[in-house]
Design a protein around this motif. Sequence first.
Motif, PDB file in Angstrom:
ATOM      1  N   GLN A 150      -2.168  35.928  68.347  1.00 32.17           N
ATOM      2  CA  GLN A 150      -2.651  37.220  67.846  1.00 32.17           C
ATOM      3  C   GLN A 150      -3.734  37.103  66.767  1.00 32.17           C
ATOM      4  OE1 GLN A 150      -1.394  40.380  68.737  1.00 32.17           O
ATOM      5  NE2 GLN A 150      -0.118  39.476  70.319  1.00 32.17           N
ATOM      6  N   CYS A 151      -4.315  35.935  66.567  1.00 31.10           N
ATOM      7  CA  CYS A 151      -5.223  35.695  65.435  1.00 31.10           C
ATOM      8  C   CYS A 151      -6.269  36.799  65.294  1.00 31.10           C
ATOM      9  CB  CYS A 151      -5.904  34.349  65.583  1.00 31.10           C
ATOM     10  SG  CYS A 151      -4.744  32.974  65.771  1.00 31.10           S
ATOM     11  N   SER A 152      -6.375  37.322  64.080  1.00 30.17           N
ATOM     12  CA  SER A 152      -7.195  38.520  63.847  1.00 30.17           C
ATOM     13  C   SER A 152      -8.684  38.261  63.952  1.00 30.17           C
ATOM     14  CB  SER A 152      -6.886  39.075  62.452  1.00 30.17           C
ATOM     15  OG  SER A 152      -7.260  38.140  61.444  1.00 30.17           O
ATOM     16  N   TYR A 153      -9.110  37.016  63.747  1.00 35.56           N
ATOM     17  CA  TYR A 153     -10.535  36.705  63.710  1.00 35.56           C
ATOM     18  C   TYR A 153     -11.103  36.340  65.073  1.00 35.56           C
ATOM     19  CZ  TYR A 153      -8.129  32.220  63.364  1.00 35.56           C
ATOM     20  OH  TYR A 153      -7.267  31.177  63.573  1.00 35.56           O
TER      21      TYR A 153
ATOM     22  N   SER B  88      -8.267  36.368  71.572  1.00 39.90           N
ATOM     23  CA  SER B  88      -6.826  36.345  71.309  1.00 39.90           C
ATOM     24  C   SER B  88      -6.135  37.499  72.021  1.00 39.90           C
ATOM     25  CB  SER B  88      -6.558  36.442  69.806  1.00 39.90           C
ATOM     26  OG  SER B  88      -6.772  37.760  69.341  1.00 39.90           O
TER      27      SER B  88
ATOM     28  N   ALA C  51      -4.732  39.814  70.645  1.00 39.53           N
ATOM     29  CA  ALA C  51      -4.970  41.042  69.881  1.00 39.53           C
ATOM     30  C   ALA C  51      -6.381  41.583  70.087  1.00 39.53           C
ATOM     31  CB  ALA C  51      -4.754  40.764  68.388  1.00 39.53           C
ATOM     32  N   SER C  52      -7.191  40.879  70.877  1.00 40.05           N
ATOM     33  CA  SER C  52      -8.583  41.289  71.088  1.00 40.05           C
ATOM     34  C   SER C  52      -8.706  42.102  72.375  1.00 40.05           C
ATOM     35  CB  SER C  52      -9.483  40.053  71.174  1.00 40.05           C
ATOM     36  OG  SER C  52      -9.298  39.397  72.424  1.00 40.05           O
TER      37      SER C  52
ATOM     38  N   LYS D 299      -2.884  37.874  56.769  1.00 40.40           N
ATOM     39  CA  LYS D 299      -4.073  38.643  57.176  1.00 40.40           C
ATOM     40  C   LYS D 299      -4.623  38.134  58.505  1.00 40.40           C
ATOM     41  CE  LYS D 299      -5.367  39.423  52.350  1.00 40.40           C
ATOM     42  NZ  LYS D 299      -6.297  39.036  51.260  1.00 40.40           N
TER      43      LYS D 299
ATOM     44  N   LYS E 282      -2.886  36.871  60.805  1.00 44.22           N
ATOM     45  CA  LYS E 282      -1.832  36.990  61.812  1.00 44.22           C
ATOM     46  C   LYS E 282      -1.493  35.619  62.421  1.00 44.22           C
ATOM     47  CE  LYS E 282      -2.766  41.834  62.949  1.00 44.22           C
ATOM     48  NZ  LYS E 282      -1.606  42.313  62.188  1.00 44.22           N
TER      49      LYS E 282
ATOM     50  N   SER F 108     -12.730  41.320  68.182  1.00 44.31           N
ATOM     51  CA  SER F 108     -11.586  40.878  67.392  1.00 44.31           C
ATOM     52  C   SER F 108     -11.100  41.990  66.470  1.00 44.31           C
ATOM     53  CB  SER F 108     -11.966  39.656  66.552  1.00 44.31           C
ATOM     54  OG  SER F 108     -12.903  40.017  65.553  1.00 44.31           O
ATOM     55  N   LEU F 109      -9.878  41.838  65.975  1.00 45.00           N
ATOM     56  CA  LEU F 109      -9.344  42.803  65.012  1.00 45.00           C
ATOM     57  C   LEU F 109     -10.183  42.828  63.732  1.00 45.00           C
ATOM     58  CD1 LEU F 109      -5.481  42.197  65.242  1.00 45.00           C
ATOM     59  CD2 LEU F 109      -6.756  44.136  66.161  1.00 45.00           C
ATOM     60  N   ASP F 110     -10.623  41.655  63.289  1.00 42.15           N
ATOM     61  CA  ASP F 110     -11.376  41.584  62.045  1.00 42.15           C
ATOM     62  C   ASP F 110     -12.773  42.183  62.158  1.00 42.15           C
ATOM     63  OD1 ASP F 110      -9.354  40.516  60.578  1.00 42.15           O
ATOM     64  OD2 ASP F 110     -10.078  38.450  60.626  1.00 42.15           O
TER      65      ASP F 110
END
Length: 543
Positions: free
Chosen positions: A239-242, A246, A248-249, A351, A353, A416-418
């Motif tokens: 799930q890495c935010s950057y 991932s 989460a992307s 932050k 994740k 990405s989330l970030d």
Amino acid sequence: MNPSKVILVQPPIEDFYLTKKRTLPYGLASIAACIKKRGFDVEILDALATGKSKTIEYPEEFSYLKPFYGQKDVSAFSLFHEFRHFGYSYEHIGTKIREKEPFLVGISSLFTAYCNQALKTAQIIKKFYPQCKIVLGGHHPTMFPEKTLNCSAVDFVLQGEGETSMGLLCEALKTNSDLEQIPGIAFKKDNSVFISPPSWMKNLNSLPVPAMNLINYNFYQRKNRRATIVVSSRGCPMQCSYCSVSAASSHAPFRQRTVEDVIKELEMQTKNHDVGFMDFEDENLCLNKQWFVELFSKIKHLVAEKNIELRAMNGLYPPAIDEETVSLMKQAGFKTLNLSLGSTSKEQLKKFKRRDVRASFENALDLAQKYGLECVSYIIAAAPDQTAQSSLEDLLYLAQKRTLAGLSVYYPAPGSLDYQLCKDKKILPKSFSLMRSTALPLNDTTSRIEALTLLRLSRIINFMKHLKDTTGNIPEPEPFCDSKTDLSFDRQTVSQKLLQWFLQDGKIRGIDAGGKIYTHTADSSLTQQFIERIKTLTVAGVK
């Protein structure tokens, strides 16, 4: 115009440096194999497959970097200096396309930071050969189809993975069929833009083996032997935010090829060619242990006596590493483990994740030492809301471990989330071209000068590790004395003297080719903290 001719183009790159073993156009080779299967004549025009490069002016949006990178440094602490155009000229590309007369040209636009080079490639091809149709694919046009189509030279965008959609586009153009039925396509229609959802491969094993014979391996060599790439999975379940691929992307989910399918490709790549280096470009090569053990048990026999060095340069996840996996990697030809640490800060890891992997990371280092493998360990600095102090602690932690320190300056990755976080915080760079590490893109809780300083400190740490391995010790601090010091020595001796001065006064110096010593731009608070802390620690070598 040849109605069966398709050319796939890897554009030039403009940046401070190029790592050529990571630019091999594997994705284009995979797409080419699928197009060939449909009966089309395909070529890859790889504009990077040349030693040609030239110094160019800093683009206007990069001008703020001149105080940071403005002077050349020939010491071990050098970073970047010249901005360069790597690859063939745009005019050469246009001329080659005109000579080949394809009906369709596909241009790879993988990274947002280099989208301008992809668009300029499209423009020059259209200028030299206006009859052809041009399609852009890759991560950038997938994320920004409408912006990409704003370029008048671009006729189509293919979003997602292009193996299926590119072949269908070729057939639709040849038969004048309905374009809207092609998965992932986007194109201008009347006064609007037609956009379909991105196309993602569900079954990677249904793909033909990439057409690696279309790649110019005279360029992709290491120690006079062929260097190549393998991709055995796509996406990532973490799930890495950057990260832009991932779970989460906005990328497709994690998919893994069968062991048999990967081995089939490896057999074809190594059977009739002198391969000396092979990089697995997976995001998580050993996450599925059962699959990994089965694969590498076969690889070690396949490459036996071929002396092929294997690598996983995207980074290995430490919790997935145990003695069995390290033993297999050693037997298969690994000499170095690239380890993904991320950070040692629990607050920062939350932050990002990501889990705190220090225990498994240190275990991986121990196993690497046991099996005679070196390590490179990666941390991220200058991310949104990340402090320079936190990153300094990460560097000092790595200084004490048997590994090189790999510090990656954060850049916003679309999807990405970030990236969305940066957008909400209104700290996104003003142009797409600045979304790269070398641009020190964010000036947030870690300032640009702090990010630059951390990058230089990572070079200093790695040089100290080199000294531990080669001389057994790190020299004592020494007061700076320019006029009385003869620096007409080799690079290591010069760098050692610069290190001694740095450890005395905290000033990071460089030396140009003429022997002139100067002081690099750096954050004095960080450098002072570093020299005070490093003297209390035991710096470890890498060997």
